[in-house]
Design a protein around this motif. Structure first.
Motif, PDB file in Angstrom:
ATOM      1  N   GLY A 176      39.238  33.515  26.309  1.00 20.61           N
ATOM      2  CA  GLY A 176      38.569  33.404  27.598  1.00 20.61           C
ATOM      3  C   GLY A 176      39.311  34.139  28.697  1.00 20.61           C
ATOM      4  N   VAL A 177      38.522  34.797  29.570  1.00 20.45           N
ATOM      5  CA  VAL A 177      39.053  35.433  30.778  1.00 20.45           C
ATOM      6  C   VAL A 177      38.216  34.908  31.939  1.00 20.45           C
ATOM      7  CG1 VAL A 177      39.518  37.593  32.003  1.00 20.45           C
ATOM      8  CG2 VAL A 177      39.666  37.533  29.500  1.00 20.45           C
ATOM      9  N   ASP A 178      38.831  34.084  32.780  1.00 16.73           N
ATOM     10  CA  ASP A 178      38.114  33.422  33.866  1.00 16.73           C
ATOM     11  C   ASP A 178      38.879  33.643  35.169  1.00 16.73           C
ATOM     12  OD1 ASP A 178      35.954  31.075  34.423  1.00 16.73           O
ATOM     13  OD2 ASP A 178      37.784  30.708  35.583  1.00 16.73           O
ATOM     14  N   PHE A 179      38.173  33.975  36.235  1.00 18.94           N
ATOM     15  CA  PHE A 179      38.846  34.316  37.485  1.00 18.94           C
ATOM     16  C   PHE A 179      39.560  33.125  38.113  1.00 18.94           C
ATOM     17  CE2 PHE A 179      35.994  37.928  37.095  1.00 18.94           C
ATOM     18  CZ  PHE A 179      36.840  38.969  37.446  1.00 18.94           C
ATOM     19  N   ASP A 180      39.129  31.925  37.814  1.00 20.65           N
ATOM     20  CA  ASP A 180      39.809  30.734  38.336  1.00 20.65           C
ATOM     21  C   ASP A 180      40.852  30.197  37.356  1.00 20.65           C
ATOM     22  OD1 ASP A 180      38.372  30.586  40.777  1.00 20.65           O
ATOM     23  OD2 ASP A 180      36.670  29.694  39.716  1.00 20.65           O
ATOM     24  N   PHE A 181      40.474  30.099  36.096  1.00 19.03           N
ATOM     25  CA  PHE A 181      41.338  29.475  35.092  1.00 19.03           C
ATOM     26  C   PHE A 181      42.357  30.441  34.513  1.00 19.03           C
ATOM     27  CE2 PHE A 181      41.878  27.324  30.818  1.00 19.03           C
ATOM     28  CZ  PHE A 181      42.506  26.199  31.321  1.00 19.03           C
ATOM     29  N   GLY A 182      42.072  31.717  34.535  1.00 13.15           N
ATOM     30  CA  GLY A 182      42.994  32.711  33.993  1.00 13.15           C
ATOM     31  C   GLY A 182      42.695  33.037  32.543  1.00 13.15           C
ATOM     32  N   LEU A 183      43.757  33.260  31.771  1.00 10.90           N
ATOM     33  CA  LEU A 183      43.657  33.632  30.359  1.00 10.90           C
ATOM     34  C   LEU A 183      43.813  32.381  29.503  1.00 10.90           C
ATOM     35  CD1 LEU A 183      46.143  36.639  30.534  1.00 10.90           C
ATOM     36  CD2 LEU A 183      43.655  36.768  30.698  1.00 10.90           C
ATOM     37  N   SER A 184      42.955  32.251  28.484  1.00  8.88           N
ATOM     38  CA  SER A 184      43.037  31.038  27.675  1.00  8.88           C
ATOM     39  C   SER A 184      42.679  31.314  26.226  1.00  8.88           C
ATOM     40  CB  SER A 184      42.116  29.948  28.241  1.00  8.88           C
ATOM     41  OG  SER A 184      40.777  30.405  28.317  1.00  8.88           O
ATOM     42  N   ILE A 185      43.108  30.397  25.369  1.00  6.89           N
ATOM     43  CA  ILE A 185      42.786  30.459  23.946  1.00  6.89           C
ATOM     44  C   ILE A 185      42.197  29.116  23.529  1.00  6.89           C
ATOM     45  CG2 ILE A 185      44.525  32.204  23.412  1.00  6.89           C
ATOM     46  CD1 ILE A 185      46.325  29.982  22.363  1.00  6.89           C
ATOM     47  N   SER A 186      41.641  29.077  22.326  1.00 11.16           N
ATOM     48  CA  SER A 186      40.879  27.888  21.925  1.00 11.16           C
ATOM     49  C   SER A 186      41.669  26.917  21.056  1.00 11.16           C
ATOM     50  CB  SER A 186      39.589  28.310  21.206  1.00 11.16           C
ATOM     51  OG  SER A 186      39.880  29.168  20.124  1.00 11.16           O
ATOM     52  N   ASN A 187      43.003  27.091  20.976  1.00 11.46           N
ATOM     53  CA  ASN A 187      43.805  26.127  20.234  1.00 11.46           C
ATOM     54  C   ASN A 187      45.071  25.782  21.003  1.00 11.46           C
ATOM     55  OD1 ASN A 187      46.058  25.396  18.115  1.00 11.46           O
ATOM     56  ND2 ASN A 187      44.074  24.880  17.210  1.00 11.46           N
ATOM     57  N   LEU A 188      45.269  24.488  21.247  1.00 14.40           N
ATOM     58  CA  LEU A 188      46.411  24.052  22.057  1.00 14.40           C
ATOM     59  C   LEU A 188      47.749  24.347  21.403  1.00 14.40           C
ATOM     60  CD1 LEU A 188      45.452  20.593  23.629  1.00 14.40           C
ATOM     61  CD2 LEU A 188      46.096  22.693  24.819  1.00 14.40           C
ATOM     62  N   THR A 189      47.813  24.271  20.065  1.00 21.11           N
ATOM     63  CA  THR A 189      49.109  24.421  19.401  1.00 21.11           C
ATOM     64  C   THR A 189      49.682  25.824  19.542  1.00 21.11           C
ATOM     65  OG1 THR A 189      48.027  24.893  17.271  1.00 21.11           O
ATOM     66  CG2 THR A 189      48.606  22.600  17.720  1.00 21.11           C
ATOM     67  N   GLU A 190      48.837  26.812  19.822  1.00 17.57           N
ATOM     68  CA  GLU A 190      49.323  28.181  19.998  1.00 17.57           C
ATOM     69  C   GLU A 190      49.564  28.543  21.459  1.00 17.57           C
ATOM     70  OE1 GLU A 190      47.286  31.255  17.850  1.00 17.57           O
ATOM     71  OE2 GLU A 190      46.762  29.923  16.207  1.00 17.57           O
ATOM     72  N   THR A 191      49.231  27.619  22.359  1.00 19.84           N
ATOM     73  CA  THR A 191      49.316  27.927  23.789  1.00 19.84           C
ATOM     74  C   THR A 191      50.742  28.241  24.233  1.00 19.84           C
ATOM     75  OG1 THR A 191      47.416  26.499  24.238  1.00 19.84           O
ATOM     76  CG2 THR A 191      48.818  27.058  26.097  1.00 19.84           C
ATOM     77  N   SER A 192      51.678  27.383  23.880  1.00 18.04           N
ATOM     78  CA  SER A 192      53.058  27.559  24.322  1.00 18.04           C
ATOM     79  C   SER A 192      53.652  28.864  23.807  1.00 18.04           C
ATOM     80  CB  SER A 192      53.901  26.370  23.857  1.00 18.04           C
ATOM     81  OG  SER A 192      55.239  26.514  24.268  1.00 18.04           O
ATOM     82  N   LEU A 193      53.366  29.202  22.545  1.00 17.24           N
ATOM     83  CA  LEU A 193      53.895  30.440  21.981  1.00 17.24           C
ATOM     84  C   LEU A 193      53.348  31.653  22.719  1.00 17.24           C
ATOM     85  CD1 LEU A 193      55.573  31.888  19.828  1.00 17.24           C
ATOM     86  CD2 LEU A 193      53.557  31.859  18.353  1.00 17.24           C
ATOM     87  N   ASN A 194      52.062  31.642  23.034  1.00 20.43           N
ATOM     88  CA  ASN A 194      51.477  32.770  23.760  1.00 20.43           C
ATOM     89  C   ASN A 194      52.060  32.906  25.159  1.00 20.43           C
ATOM     90  OD1 ASN A 194      48.905  34.323  22.509  1.00 20.43           O
ATOM     91  ND2 ASN A 194      49.064  32.287  21.612  1.00 20.43           N
ATOM     92  N   GLY A 214      34.256  35.040  31.669  1.00 21.62           N
ATOM     93  CA  GLY A 214      33.573  33.834  32.099  1.00 21.62           C
ATOM     94  C   GLY A 214      33.735  32.670  31.137  1.00 21.62           C
ATOM     95  N   LYS A 215      34.527  32.856  30.084  1.00 17.76           N
ATOM     96  CA  LYS A 215      34.770  31.807  29.096  1.00 17.76           C
ATOM     97  C   LYS A 215      36.121  31.139  29.363  1.00 17.76           C
ATOM     98  CE  LYS A 215      31.222  32.511  26.242  1.00 17.76           C
ATOM     99  NZ  LYS A 215      30.236  31.485  25.876  1.00 17.76           N
ATOM    100  N   ARG A 216      36.247  29.898  28.877  1.00 15.99           N
ATOM    101  CA  ARG A 216      37.515  29.176  28.968  1.00 15.99           C
ATOM    102  C   ARG A 216      37.822  28.511  27.638  1.00 15.99           C
ATOM    103  NH1 ARG A 216      37.572  25.845  34.704  1.00 15.99           N
ATOM    104  NH2 ARG A 216      36.892  27.563  36.057  1.00 15.99           N
ATOM    105  N   GLY A 217      39.003  28.787  27.112  1.00 17.98           N
ATOM    106  CA  GLY A 217      39.493  28.030  25.979  1.00 17.98           C
ATOM    107  C   GLY A 217      40.232  26.807  26.475  1.00 17.98           C
ATOM    108  N   ILE A 218      40.602  25.933  25.563  1.00 19.25           N
ATOM    109  CA  ILE A 218      41.248  24.677  25.963  1.00 19.25           C
ATOM    110  C   ILE A 218      42.663  24.895  26.495  1.00 19.25           C
ATOM    111  CG2 ILE A 218      42.155  24.175  23.637  1.00 19.25           C
ATOM    112  CD1 ILE A 218      41.545  21.218  24.202  1.00 19.25           C
ATOM    113  N   GLY A 219      43.343  25.947  26.023  1.00 19.99           N
ATOM    114  CA  GLY A 219      44.736  26.152  26.409  1.00 19.99           C
ATOM    115  C   GLY A 219      44.937  27.382  27.274  1.00 19.99           C
ATOM    116  N   LYS A 220      45.426  27.193  28.482  1.00 21.33           N
ATOM    117  CA  LYS A 220      45.719  28.305  29.382  1.00 21.33           C
ATOM    118  C   LYS A 220      47.044  28.939  29.002  1.00 21.33           C
ATOM    119  CE  LYS A 220      46.418  29.493  34.239  1.00 21.33           C
ATOM    120  NZ  LYS A 220      46.276  29.042  35.647  1.00 21.33           N
ATOM    121  N   ILE A 221      47.062  30.264  28.858  1.00 24.83           N
ATOM    122  CA  ILE A 221      48.308  30.953  28.496  1.00 24.83           C
ATOM    123  C   ILE A 221      48.876  31.784  29.635  1.00 24.83           C
ATOM    124  CG2 ILE A 221      47.664  30.997  26.056  1.00 24.83           C
ATOM    125  CD1 ILE A 221      47.159  34.041  26.419  1.00 24.83           C
ATOM    126  N   GLY A 222      48.093  32.021  30.677  1.00 26.96           N
ATOM    127  CA  GLY A 222      48.626  32.809  31.780  1.00 26.96           C
ATOM    128  C   GLY A 222      47.600  33.042  32.868  1.00 26.96           C
TER     129      GLY A 222
END
Length: 255
Positions: A176-194, A214-222
């Motif tokens: 996901g690339v969202d102007f408010d939420f930022g960059l995100s992925i759809s798995n929490l366990t990989e969030t910290s590594l990213n 315009g999409k958002r995954g559960i884990g924000k990476i940046g």
């Protein structure tokens, strides 16, 4: 003052025309409070007529869901290949790069044939396997528990390795690339590594096809201000490109 039925018809018509609406926009146009608009959006969402987003509503689901990597590889495959080929030009004189996990950045690994020596750091087992016998490529595979859905390692071992590394350029995929939420992925366990991958790189390049906007995954990476380049396909709108470049992101439209 519009009735509730008239407001709902108006909201749905605006959505049909533009694909998304904001609470402020609707409040101004219909001269009602933001509280009223929020209630209207909730009622329409309960009827499955729209998806509520932060600050508004959308015709399309803004949330990204995790899919197995083999399934994701079949989605928008041609666009991913085009994006990967365009990303090659960024490597330039870098002698070390990081390639994250995901199907778009894996396409980059498949078409990577450097003329000079290049070290590739990666958490992705598929990337490491693809490049392990490639001429002029030395692979540093990060260690840790391998997640079957993504074939990527996660956990403290990989993160500790990254704490000791600095790299010129990171290629990272997102859900996901969202102007408010930022960059995100759809798995929490990989969030910290990213997040660690982004911290370890001097330059960050996001590879994302146009369906990710315009999409958002559960884990924000940046945040958007942490990236330097965003490489996408020709399905991206001129308006989105303009907004990203206003935020300091250099957008490369492949193909």
């Amino acid at each position: 003052m519009k009735t509730i039925t008239e407001r709902h018809q108006f909201i749905l018509q605006r959505l049909k025309e533009s694909g998304s609406v904001t609470i402020q926009e609707l409040s101004d146009l219909m001269e009602v409070s933001g509280v009223t608009i929020r209630k209207d959006l909730k009622l329409l969402e309960d009827k499955s007529l729209l998806f509520r987003t932060r600050g508004g509503g959308s015709m399309t689901n803004p949330y990204a869901f995790e899919k197995p990597i083999d399934e994701k590889a079949l989605i928008r495959a041609e666009e991913k290949q085009t994006i990967a080929r365009a990303a090659l030009a960024l490597i330039g004189q870098n002698d070390s790069i990081i390639i994250g996990s995901g199907t778009t950045v894996f396409e980059l690994a498949r078409c990577l044939h450097p003329a000079d020596k290049l070290t590739v750091i990666t958490p992705a087992v598929k990337v490491a396997a693809e490049l392990s016998n490639r001429a002029n490529v030395e692979v540093l595979q990060l260690g840790g528990l391998i997640r079957p859905n993504s074939s990527s390692v996660v956990g403290s071992f990989a993160e500790q390795m990254l704490d000791r590394l600095s790299c010129g350029l990171l290629f990272v995929g997102v859900d996901g690339v969202d102007f408010d939420f930022g960059l995100s992925i759809s798995n929490l366990t990989e969030t910290s590594l990213n997040q660690k991958l982004i911290d370890a790189a001097q330059t960050v390049a996001v590879l994302a096809d146009s369906s990710k906007f315009g999409k958002r995954g559960i884990g924000k990476i940046g945040n958007l201000d942490q990236i330097h380049y965003l490489i996408t396909d020709s399905g991206v709108s001129d308006e989105l490109v303009r907004k990203l470049e206003e935020r300091g992101v250099k957008v490369i439209v492949a193909g």
